[in-house]
Write a protein that holds these residues in place. Sequence first.
Motif, mmCIF file in Angstrom:
data_model
loop_
_atom_site.group_PDB
_atom_site.id
_atom_site.type_symbol
_atom_site.label_atom_id
_atom_site.label_comp_id
_atom_site.label_asym_id
_atom_site.label_seq_id
_atom_site.Cartn_x
_atom_site.Cartn_y
_atom_site.Cartn_z
ATOM 1 N N PHE A 102 9.213 0.580 3.173
ATOM 2 C CA PHE A 102 7.813 0.991 3.114
ATOM 3 C C PHE A 102 7.164 0.523 1.822
ATOM 4 O O PHE A 102 6.175 1.098 1.365
ATOM 5 C CB PHE A 102 7.704 2.506 3.245
ATOM 6 N N ASP A 105 3.385 0.098 0.924
ATOM 7 C CA ASP A 105 2.573 1.265 0.548
ATOM 8 C C ASP A 105 2.711 1.591 -0.928
ATOM 9 O O ASP A 105 2.070 2.493 -1.435
ATOM 10 C CB ASP A 105 3.021 2.517 1.338
ATOM 11 N N LEU B 10 7.235 5.597 9.566
ATOM 12 C CA LEU B 10 7.140 4.895 10.841
ATOM 13 C C LEU B 10 5.925 5.370 11.628
ATOM 14 O O LEU B 10 5.215 4.567 12.248
ATOM 15 C CB LEU B 10 8.421 5.100 11.662
ATOM 16 N N ILE B 13 2.825 3.708 10.591
ATOM 17 C CA ILE B 13 2.614 2.370 11.148
ATOM 18 C C ILE B 13 2.003 2.485 12.541
ATOM 19 O O ILE B 13 1.036 1.809 12.866
ATOM 20 C CB ILE B 13 3.938 1.570 11.196
ATOM 21 N N ALA B 14 2.570 3.370 13.344
ATOM 22 C CA ALA B 14 2.005 3.603 14.672
ATOM 23 C C ALA B 14 2.461 4.952 15.203
ATOM 24 O O ALA B 14 3.613 5.331 14.993
ATOM 25 C CB ALA B 14 2.454 2.489 15.632
ATOM 26 N N ARG B 76 0.486 11.730 4.943
ATOM 27 C CA ARG B 76 0.364 10.506 4.164
ATOM 28 C C ARG B 76 0.554 10.781 2.680
ATOM 29 O O ARG B 76 1.194 10.011 1.955
ATOM 30 C CB ARG B 76 -1.012 9.858 4.385
ATOM 31 N N GLY B 142 4.051 -6.192 4.152
ATOM 32 C CA GLY B 142 4.933 -5.155 4.681
ATOM 33 C C GLY B 142 6.045 -5.759 5.518
ATOM 34 O O GLY B 142 7.220 -5.414 5.368
ATOM 35 N N ARG B 146 10.134 -5.882 4.980
ATOM 36 C CA ARG B 146 11.118 -5.449 5.975
ATOM 37 C C ARG B 146 12.113 -6.571 6.258
ATOM 38 O O ARG B 146 13.300 -6.328 6.430
ATOM 39 C CB ARG B 146 10.409 -4.987 7.244
#
Lengths: 172, 172
Positions: A102, A105, B10, B13-14, B76, B142, B146
């Motif tokens: 992450f 962020d 996660l 993200i969505a 958040r 991002g 990953r």
Amino acid sequence: MVLSRIILGLLAIAPMTGYDLKRHFDSTVGHFWAADKAQIYRTLARLVADGFAEVEKVAGAGAPDRQEHRVTAAGRAALAEWLSSEPERHVQRDPFLARVFFGADLGADGLRALFASRREEARSQLADFERVRAETAAADRGARLRLATLDNGIAHLRTELAWLEAAEGEFA
Amino acid sequence: MVLSRIILGLLAIAPMTGYDLKRHFDSTVGHFWAADKAQIYRTLARLVADGFAEVEKVAGAGAPDRQEHRVTAAGRAALAEWLSSEPERHVQRDPFLARVFFGADLGADGLRALFASRREEARSQLADFERVRAETAAADRGARLRLATLDNGIAHLRTELAWLEAAEGEFA
DNA sequence: TGCCACTAGTAGACAAGTCATCTATGAGAC
DNA sequence: GTCTCATAGATGACTTGTCTACTAGTGGCA
């Protein structure tokens, strides 16, 4: 399960108290299997309850009493059975990578700090491994195998450091 | 803590259901943080109870109802706070090394089998990582981060395989 | 029509791990 | 003389992780 068998294995090398075990873990086995004090004592109690270990109270000369634990025949059998059983799957559980995941962020500064702290951690671990490795004699096959587990740790730490440098160059 | 924050991340993200999360874990994040189904659902329930996530029941068109979870503002904030907090220490917990440590009790055949099973595991994991890596687009920062975590996994697996070969040559 | 696989979620028991705190004792520092 | 540190052992409360087994609908296939 794994912890109890590791403890059984260590007791098979030499009888020990919970306290000894804790120190032993921290300096050697702890590199790939850490153990909490509370858990060690509880696991020892269960090993005794299950008949896999015996306790011998050694009156401390002045110092507090020691409870030396030694493996029983049943314990040795349980250890042998575990060793020849199907190995457990190795689940990676790395909080650092979870954070990098992450990282977007986090911003460049946050990432930099994150990488830096990991690098320091890896460096000090590496130094520790190398020190322990240097101090350990390759006396017999068992000792050479234990050295091999240290070499594994060293190899991984070097890989980690190389990756960190690359990742820092790219993202921070 | 770590799991709950990963889930929060996660969801950020969505929005997802517990089922989606489970699949997501298994195919991506699971490489460095596995999660059990039961635990995911429990953690989701706690996130909702803590006000870090909200549920929206989506009536399934024929299919079972979905419970879509999405992060709240508080969620958040909690995620951001975690990301900027002191990273957790990474505790190695590798059952394979625990077994190698007692490898002398295992005999050459047992060791051979142990190394072989690890080698197969590492090989299939490596193939998996490389497949996922190839499938993932480096769209934004991002995604590149990953990808970097996957590269880290790949580097470690290669190190592991090299070490395995050396160790097998020596001991089995 | 029955069986299987997939999607989606739930429940309960248990094992493992963490964190804080507690009792003692002896040795050496200040 | 008190204080801290190392030794030695233990417990309670709690969180995390694992395993098993359910309910329940959909779609495919033979």
